[in-house]
Scaffold this motif. Structure first.
Motif, PDB file in Angstrom:
ATOM      1  N   ASP A 246       0.871  -1.182   0.000  1.00 36.69           N
ATOM      2  CA  ASP A 246       0.000   0.000   0.000  1.00 36.69           C
ATOM      3  C   ASP A 246       0.906   1.230   0.000  1.00 36.69           C
ATOM      4  N   VAL A 247       1.392   1.563  -1.188  1.00 35.11           N
ATOM      5  CA  VAL A 247       2.402   2.627  -1.256  1.00 35.11           C
ATOM      6  C   VAL A 247       1.805   3.993  -0.917  1.00 35.11           C
ATOM      7  N   ASP A 248       0.511   4.181  -1.216  1.00 39.13           N
ATOM      8  CA  ASP A 248      -0.113   5.469  -0.861  1.00 39.13           C
ATOM      9  C   ASP A 248      -0.077   5.670   0.654  1.00 39.13           C
ATOM     10  N   ALA A 249      -0.461   4.620   1.387  1.00 31.15           N
ATOM     11  CA  ALA A 249      -0.465   4.731   2.855  1.00 31.15           C
ATOM     12  C   ALA A 249       0.953   4.909   3.384  1.00 31.15           C
ATOM     13  N   MET A 250       1.891   4.229   2.760  1.00 31.45           N
ATOM     14  CA  MET A 250       3.292   4.338   3.200  1.00 31.45           C
ATOM     15  C   MET A 250       3.804   5.769   3.013  1.00 31.45           C
ATOM     16  N   VAL A 251       3.585   6.309   1.807  1.00 28.16           N
ATOM     17  CA  VAL A 251       4.071   7.664   1.511  1.00 28.16           C
ATOM     18  C   VAL A 251       3.369   8.684   2.418  1.00 28.16           C
ATOM     19  N   ALA A 252       2.072   8.478   2.650  1.00 25.62           N
ATOM     20  CA  ALA A 252       1.340   9.416   3.513  1.00 25.62           C
ATOM     21  C   ALA A 252       1.918   9.404   4.929  1.00 25.62           C
ATOM     22  N   ALA A 253       2.224   8.220   5.440  1.00 28.53           N
ATOM     23  CA  ALA A 253       2.769   8.131   6.806  1.00 28.53           C
ATOM     24  C   ALA A 253       4.162   8.756   6.870  1.00 28.53           C
ATOM     25  N   LEU A 254       4.983   8.504   5.867  1.00 29.37           N
ATOM     26  CA  LEU A 254       6.331   9.095   5.874  1.00 29.37           C
ATOM     27  C   LEU A 254       6.239  10.617   5.767  1.00 29.37           C
ATOM     28  N   GLY A 255       5.198  11.077   5.070  1.00 26.19           N
ATOM     29  CA  GLY A 255       4.996  12.523   4.916  1.00 26.19           C
ATOM     30  C   GLY A 255       4.661  13.205   6.229  1.00 26.19           C
ATOM     31  N   GLU A 256       4.295  12.414   7.230  1.00 27.50           N
ATOM     32  CA  GLU A 256       3.979  13.003   8.537  1.00 27.50           C
ATOM     33  C   GLU A 256       5.075  12.777   9.559  1.00 27.50           C
ATOM     34  N   ALA A 257       6.115  12.057   9.163  1.00 27.97           N
ATOM     35  CA  ALA A 257       7.187  11.769  10.130  1.00 27.97           C
ATOM     36  C   ALA A 257       8.007  13.031  10.400  1.00 27.97           C
ATOM     37  N   GLU A 258       8.490  13.139  11.636  1.00 29.09           N
ATOM     38  CA  GLU A 258       9.318  14.296  11.996  1.00 29.09           C
ATOM     39  C   GLU A 258      10.657  14.240  11.284  1.00 29.09           C
ATOM     40  N   ALA A 259      11.211  15.399  10.963  1.00 28.83           N
ATOM     41  CA  ALA A 259      12.552  15.450  10.372  1.00 28.83           C
ATOM     42  C   ALA A 259      13.519  14.702  11.294  1.00 28.83           C
ATOM     43  N   GLY A 260      14.447  13.968  10.700  1.00 27.72           N
ATOM     44  CA  GLY A 260      15.440  13.237  11.497  1.00 27.72           C
ATOM     45  C   GLY A 260      15.020  11.822  11.854  1.00 27.72           C
ATOM     46  N   THR A 261      13.760  11.472  11.574  1.00 29.88           N
ATOM     47  CA  THR A 261      13.310  10.104  11.859  1.00 29.88           C
ATOM     48  C   THR A 261      14.058   9.125  10.950  1.00 29.88           C
ATOM     49  N   VAL A 262      14.518   8.038  11.539  1.00 32.19           N
ATOM     50  CA  VAL A 262      15.208   7.016  10.752  1.00 32.19           C
ATOM     51  C   VAL A 262      14.145   6.100  10.141  1.00 32.19           C
ATOM     52  N   VAL A 263      14.237   5.873   8.824  1.00 38.75           N
ATOM     53  CA  VAL A 263      13.265   5.005   8.149  1.00 38.75           C
ATOM     54  C   VAL A 263      13.991   3.778   7.617  1.00 38.75           C
ATOM     55  N   VAL A 264      13.630   2.616   8.145  1.00 39.54           N
ATOM     56  CA  VAL A 264      14.256   1.375   7.689  1.00 39.54           C
ATOM     57  C   VAL A 264      13.463   0.852   6.490  1.00 39.54           C
ATOM     58  N   LEU A 265      14.157   0.692   5.369  1.00 42.08           N
ATOM     59  CA  LEU A 265      13.523   0.234   4.123  1.00 42.08           C
ATOM     60  C   LEU A 265      14.197  -1.063   3.682  1.00 42.08           C
ATOM     61  N   HIS A 266      13.436  -1.938   3.064  1.00 38.55           N
ATOM     62  CA  HIS A 266      14.003  -3.195   2.553  1.00 38.55           C
ATOM     63  C   HIS A 266      14.350  -2.960   1.085  1.00 38.55           C
ATOM     64  N   ALA A 267      15.623  -3.024   0.746  1.00 40.35           N
ATOM     65  CA  ALA A 267      16.041  -2.665  -0.612  1.00 40.35           C
ATOM     66  C   ALA A 267      15.430  -3.594  -1.659  1.00 40.35           C
ATOM     67  N   CYS A 268      15.294  -4.860  -1.329  1.00 38.13           N
ATOM     68  CA  CYS A 268      14.654  -5.830  -2.223  1.00 38.13           C
ATOM     69  C   CYS A 268      14.282  -7.050  -1.393  1.00 38.13           C
ATOM     70  N   CYS A 269      13.385  -7.889  -1.956  1.00 41.79           N
ATOM     71  CA  CYS A 269      12.992  -9.137  -1.277  1.00 41.79           C
ATOM     72  C   CYS A 269      12.506  -8.848   0.145  1.00 41.79           C
ATOM     73  N   HIS A 270      11.482  -8.018   0.232  1.00 44.66           N
ATOM     74  CA  HIS A 270      10.976  -7.603   1.547  1.00 44.66           C
ATOM     75  C   HIS A 270      10.745  -8.811   2.459  1.00 44.66           C
ATOM     76  N   ASN A 271      11.269  -8.709   3.650  1.00 45.31           N
ATOM     77  CA  ASN A 271      11.158  -9.778   4.649  1.00 45.31           C
ATOM     78  C   ASN A 271      10.225  -9.303   5.753  1.00 45.31           C
ATOM     79  N   PRO A 272       9.056  -9.865   5.940  1.00 45.63           N
ATOM     80  CA  PRO A 272       8.647 -11.198   5.525  1.00 45.63           C
ATOM     81  C   PRO A 272       7.726 -11.304   4.311  1.00 45.63           C
TER      82      PRO A 272
END
Ligand code: LMR
Length: 400
Positions: A163-189
């Motif tokens: 759900d990329v829309d929900a993901m982008v919307a949530a990141l759009g509300e994160a405070e500056a400096g928040t660390v975002v862990v992303l899975h580069a490929c083969c998302h686990n799980p």
């Protein structure tokens, strides 16, 4: 009361603890669909030919076992920076090497922990976001590093998609400096990755909000290929600072060597030197300096044109076999349970399939059929082979 008499028994690790339970099970029909370890057709962890040849070369050289530098074997660090940040087709570097601080790490987990400790030290009030769901150890290790770990929406279980829309919307509300862990490929799980356009949107919101991207890349080459699977890392590296962790457990089948790396792309060479000096303090005070063998093997393969070609073809064979097993599983389920649609299993990438089964169903699979998948419904597809696929299909068909 003595000091130790009040120590509570901790729960088993959700992934490696399941392997302990699997090993204690004496049923001959058991299959370990839990841990993400690639096994070949005969159900064994392979010793890759490129690794064997590198071992032979290293044995002839017979180097003594001195200490490595705190940040690891220099040739290894340079080659890994190239593997992770250079375009394999054009050779163009997404970021010049002098802007990248690299330390050899103890597998993916050890590299993530160095990143976590560093980020926590330089930004003690930052929050850290992981995907819903994410690899169980992300939450555990970053919480242990002191972070307030929160989540961003990722997987849409009903639609079997990101759900990329929900993901982008949530990141759009994160405070500056928040660390975002992303899975580069083969998302686990889940096995569901972002497409190119999705990555562009995620990168844009991360940069606009001043978030800190940390890309975990433990499976480069298990989805489509080295170049394609590394595209998200190169995209971020080209547009600003990024933390990248990588692992050769799966891609080189070097699980027990605990070999991985952390690369931090910085704004300039002076910043990279300062960052590296701090990373070295974390390593020095945790395990002093890393082990030699795994780094020597990986560096030997990556530095030798012929061994590298061999490695890429062996990586391709592992990737293809996983895809074949996904298809066999879906076809088998279609036959056994025509009322069930399990076709999403072939849409997923990498080692895992997020089956959609509930915890109760997973417990029943374990208890009644000796099929050990995670409570989350995650199944490790490389555990499947022609000798056990019918049994697994049968068990799944009965609980689905
Ligand atoms: C997994 O998710 O099963 C693997 O990454 C192994 C591990 O360390 O958890």
């Amino acid at each position: 009361m003595s000091l130790l008499s009040s120590v509570e028994r901790a729960p088993r690790d959700p992934i490696l603890g399941l392997t302990e339970a699997f090993q204690a099970d004496d049923r001959q029909t058991k299959v370990n669909l839990g841990v993400g370890v690639y096994m070949d057709e005969s159900g064994k962890v392979p010793l890759l030919k490129c690794v064997q040849q590198a071992q032979q070369q290293l044995a002839q050289g017979r180097a003594p076992y001195g200490y490595l530098p705190i940040d690891g074997l220099k040739a290894y660090d340079d080659l890994v920076a190239g593997l992770v940040l250079d375009d394999p087709v054009t050779g163009a570097a997404a970021a010049p090497r002098d802007r990248v601080a690299v330390v050899q790490g103890l597998g993916g987990t050890g590299s993530l922990k160095i990143a976590g400790d560093f980020l926590r030290a330089v930004s003690p009030n930052a929050k850290l976001l992981i995907s819903t769901p994410s690899w169980e150890n992300h939450n555990a290790l970053f919480s242990r590093a002191g972070f307030d770990v929160q989540q961003y929406p990722y997987y849409d279980a009903t639609g079997h998609r990101v759900d990329v829309d929900a993901m982008v919307a949530a990141l759009g509300e994160a405070e500056a400096g928040t660390v975002v862990v992303l899975h580069a490929c083969c998302h686990n799980p889940t096995g569901y990755d972002l497409g190119e356009q999705d990555w562009a949107r995620v990168e844009q919101v991360v940069r606009e909000r001043g978030l800190v991207p940390l890309l975990d890349m433990a499976y480069q080459g298990f989805a489509t290929g080295l170049a394609e699977d590394g595209a998200a890392v190169r995209r971020f590296a080209a547009s600003g600072p990024v933390f990248v962790t990588t692992s050769f457990s799966k891609t080189f089948s070097l699980y027990g060597e605990r070999i991985g790396a952390l690369a931090v792309v910085c704004d300039d060479a002076d910043e990279a030197a300062r960052v590296l000096s701090q990373l070295k303090i974390i390593v020095r005070t945790t395990y002093s300096n890393p082990p030699t063998n795994g780094a020597s093997i990986v560096a030997t393969v990556l530095a030798d044109d012929q061994l590298r070609v061999l490695w890429e073809s062996e990586l391709g064979e592992m990737r293809d076999r996983i895809k074949q097993m996904r298809t066999a599983l879906v076809d088998g389920l279609k036959q056994a349970r025509p009322d069930v649609d399990a076709s999403h299993i072939t849409d997923q990438n990498g080692m895992f399939s997020y089956s959609g089964l509930s915890k109760e169903q997973m417990v029943r699979l374990r208890e009644d059929f000796a099929l050990y998948g995670l409570d989350s419904g995650r199944l490790a597809i490389p555990a499947l082979n022609p000798g056990n696929i019918d049994r697994v299909v049968d068990g799944l068909a009965q609980v689905w």
